[in-house]
Design an enzyme around this catalytic site. Structure first.
Site, PDB file in Angstrom:
ATOM      1  N   ARG A  37       0.818  -1.217   0.000  1.00  0.00           N
ATOM      2  CA  ARG A  37       0.000   0.000   0.000  1.00  0.00           C
ATOM      3  C   ARG A  37       0.847   1.261   0.000  1.00  0.00           C
ATOM      4  NH1 ARG A  37      -4.867  -2.168   3.769  1.00  0.00           N
ATOM      5  NH2 ARG A  37      -3.254  -3.657   4.319  1.00  0.00           N
ATOM      6  N   HIS A  38       2.069   1.130   0.528  1.00  0.00           N
ATOM      7  CA  HIS A  38       2.946   2.304   0.623  1.00  0.00           C
ATOM      8  C   HIS A  38       3.997   2.334  -0.484  1.00  0.00           C
ATOM      9  CE1 HIS A  38       0.967   2.548   4.459  1.00  0.00           C
ATOM     10  NE2 HIS A  38       1.457   1.382   4.823  1.00  0.00           N
ATOM     11  N   GLY A 113       2.818 -22.908   7.927  1.00  0.00           N
ATOM     12  CA  GLY A 113       3.743 -23.861   8.552  1.00  0.00           C
ATOM     13  C   GLY A 113       4.584 -23.176   9.609  1.00  0.00           C
ATOM     14  N   LYS A 168      -3.012 -21.306  16.583  1.00  0.00           N
ATOM     15  CA  LYS A 168      -1.834 -21.476  17.436  1.00  0.00           C
ATOM     16  C   LYS A 168      -1.315 -20.145  17.973  1.00  0.00           C
ATOM     17  CE  LYS A 168       1.522 -19.920  14.674  1.00  0.00           C
ATOM     18  NZ  LYS A 168       1.169 -18.965  13.918  1.00  0.00           N
ATOM     19  N   ASP A 221       3.807 -25.670  13.638  1.00  0.00           N
ATOM     20  CA  ASP A 221       3.740 -24.217  13.820  1.00  0.00           C
ATOM     21  C   ASP A 221       3.558 -23.865  15.296  1.00  0.00           C
ATOM     22  OD1 ASP A 221       3.785 -21.587  13.095  1.00  0.00           O
ATOM     23  OD2 ASP A 221       1.928 -21.617  11.948  1.00  0.00           O
ATOM     24  N   SER A 231       8.769 -14.868  17.661  1.00  0.00           N
ATOM     25  CA  SER A 231       7.318 -14.835  17.447  1.00  0.00           C
ATOM     26  C   SER A 231       6.715 -13.615  18.127  1.00  0.00           C
ATOM     27  CB  SER A 231       6.679 -16.108  18.001  1.00  0.00           C
ATOM     28  OG  SER A 231       5.300 -15.895  18.257  1.00  0.00           O
ATOM     29  N   ARG A 232       5.981 -12.830  17.359  1.00  0.00           N
ATOM     30  CA  ARG A 232       5.353 -11.621  17.912  1.00  0.00           C
ATOM     31  C   ARG A 232       4.283 -11.972  18.947  1.00  0.00           C
ATOM     32  NH1 ARG A 232       6.180  -9.938  12.256  1.00  0.00           N
ATOM     33  NH2 ARG A 232       4.225 -10.933  11.703  1.00  0.00           N
ATOM     34  N   ASN A 233       3.557 -13.063  18.714  1.00  0.00           N
ATOM     35  CA  ASN A 233       2.508 -13.462  19.659  1.00  0.00           C
ATOM     36  C   ASN A 233       3.117 -13.921  20.983  1.00  0.00           C
ATOM     37  OD1 ASN A 233      -0.052 -13.283  17.928  1.00  0.00           O
ATOM     38  ND2 ASN A 233       1.378 -14.386  16.629  1.00  0.00           N
ATOM     39  N   GLU A 258      -1.115 -11.276  15.228  1.00  0.00           N
ATOM     40  CA  GLU A 258      -2.475 -11.639  14.800  1.00  0.00           C
ATOM     41  C   GLU A 258      -3.259 -12.346  15.901  1.00  0.00           C
ATOM     42  OE1 GLU A 258      -4.035 -10.600  12.313  1.00  0.00           O
ATOM     43  OE2 GLU A 258      -2.751 -10.377  10.554  1.00  0.00           O
TER      44      GLU A 258
END
Length: 311
Positions: A37-38, A113, A168, A221, A231-233, A258
């Protein structure tokens, strides 16, 4: 078209995951076009005469971008790949369900995955799964991305592959809390195992196959995301356990976790379908700021005793 050895691939989304996949296809000699988009290139230019469209955009943008793509003329043989892990807050639909609804006559392939994008960018070995109701389309995607450092398997259960990668993320937040509170290996093993049971319960209700969740996009995963600071989560959970607020964490996080949105949508669906999701419930209360990480743990430990499996 499916007999070609080289394809033109449009990658929608220039985040870490989109770039990692773009580099894999490019290394195999395919013509890769990147849209963001940018960025400077228009969507129309990127999509012109393209054979494969891969979506690696965050969940919040999927529906909007899919409608934009639909405003341009594409060959009926164009294959869509979705590499987004999330659920739509309005409909609880998965990304592939959104793409398939808007493009009912096209092949849609799910790619998921244990694929931490930073490791793939570092050219470390990894494996993934591509799943579709149309096996020839999955096989094309397998050829486009397979290499000596990225092993790609096919699977006929796109919903299961997609849900494994999506659900997950909620368990990964809980795993981050577990490590942040320094609860030990026994607790983490129990959490991840019971988390997989919860994912399978939700997936079965949705119509996915149990065995899919024991594969790379489910258990694989889950193991990667629950055990990696990349992992951001996981980071969301770990930092919540360290006393930071969710707003603080998300403001400083690079990219999208997410699992935060997925948790809210999953709670909504679990209530509608009457599915027991005890770990997701505690993660939800924690993300809402209703309980502390320690209270979330206590709630899980003090649940009624029961058999491990319901035969």
């Amino acid at each position: 078209m499916y007999s070609n050895s080289k394809y033109s691939v449009a990658i929608l989304g220039a985040g870490a995951w989109g770039m990692a996949l773009a580099n894999l296809a490019d290394a195999n000699g395919h013509e890769v076009r990147l849209w963001s988009r940018h960025g400077s290139q228009t969507l129309e230019t990127v999509l012109k005469d393209v054979q494969i469209v891969l979506s690696a955009i965050s969940m919040t943008g999927v529906r909007d971008v899919a409608f934009q793509v639909n405003s341009f003329s594409l060959s009926p043989e164009t294959i869509f790949i979705t590499a987004t892990k999330g659920l739509d807050p309005q409909t609880t639909c998965t990304p592939s369900q959104i793409w398939q609804t808007i493009f009912p006559n096209h092949a849609v392939v799910v790619l998921s995955g244990p694929n931490l994008s930073q490791e793939i960018q570092m050219q470390l070995p990894a494996a993934t799964v591509v799943a579709s109701n149309i096996s020839t389309a999955a096989e094309v995607v397998q050829l486009v991305f397979s290499s000596h450092r990225f092993r790609v398997y096919t699977n006929p259960d796109p919903l299961g592959v997609e849900l494994g990668g999506t659900l997950k993320n909620v368990i990964a937040i809980a795993a981050g809390v577990c490590d942040g509170l320094q609860l030990g290996t026994n607790a983490k093993a129990a959490l991840v195992t019971r988390g997989l049971t919860e994912i399978i319960r939700v997936g079965n209700d949705w119509g996915a196959k149990t065995e899919t969740f024991y594969g790379l996009s489910g258990l694989g995963d889950l193991l990667a995301t629950c055990n990696s600071p990349l992992s951001r989560n996981y980071q969301v959970g770990y930092q919540l356990a360290g006393g930071k607020t969710l707003r603080e964490i998300l403001t400083n996080l690079q990219g999208t976790a997410e699992g935060v949105n997925t948790c809210q949508v999953l709670i909504q669906r679990a209530k509608q379908q009457n599915i027991a999701v005890p770990i997701t419930e505690q993660v939800y209360h924690l993300l809402q700021g209703e309980i502390t990480p320690r209270q979330a743990l206590d709630e899980l430990m003090l649940r009624d005793i029961k058999p491990e499996y319901n035969y």
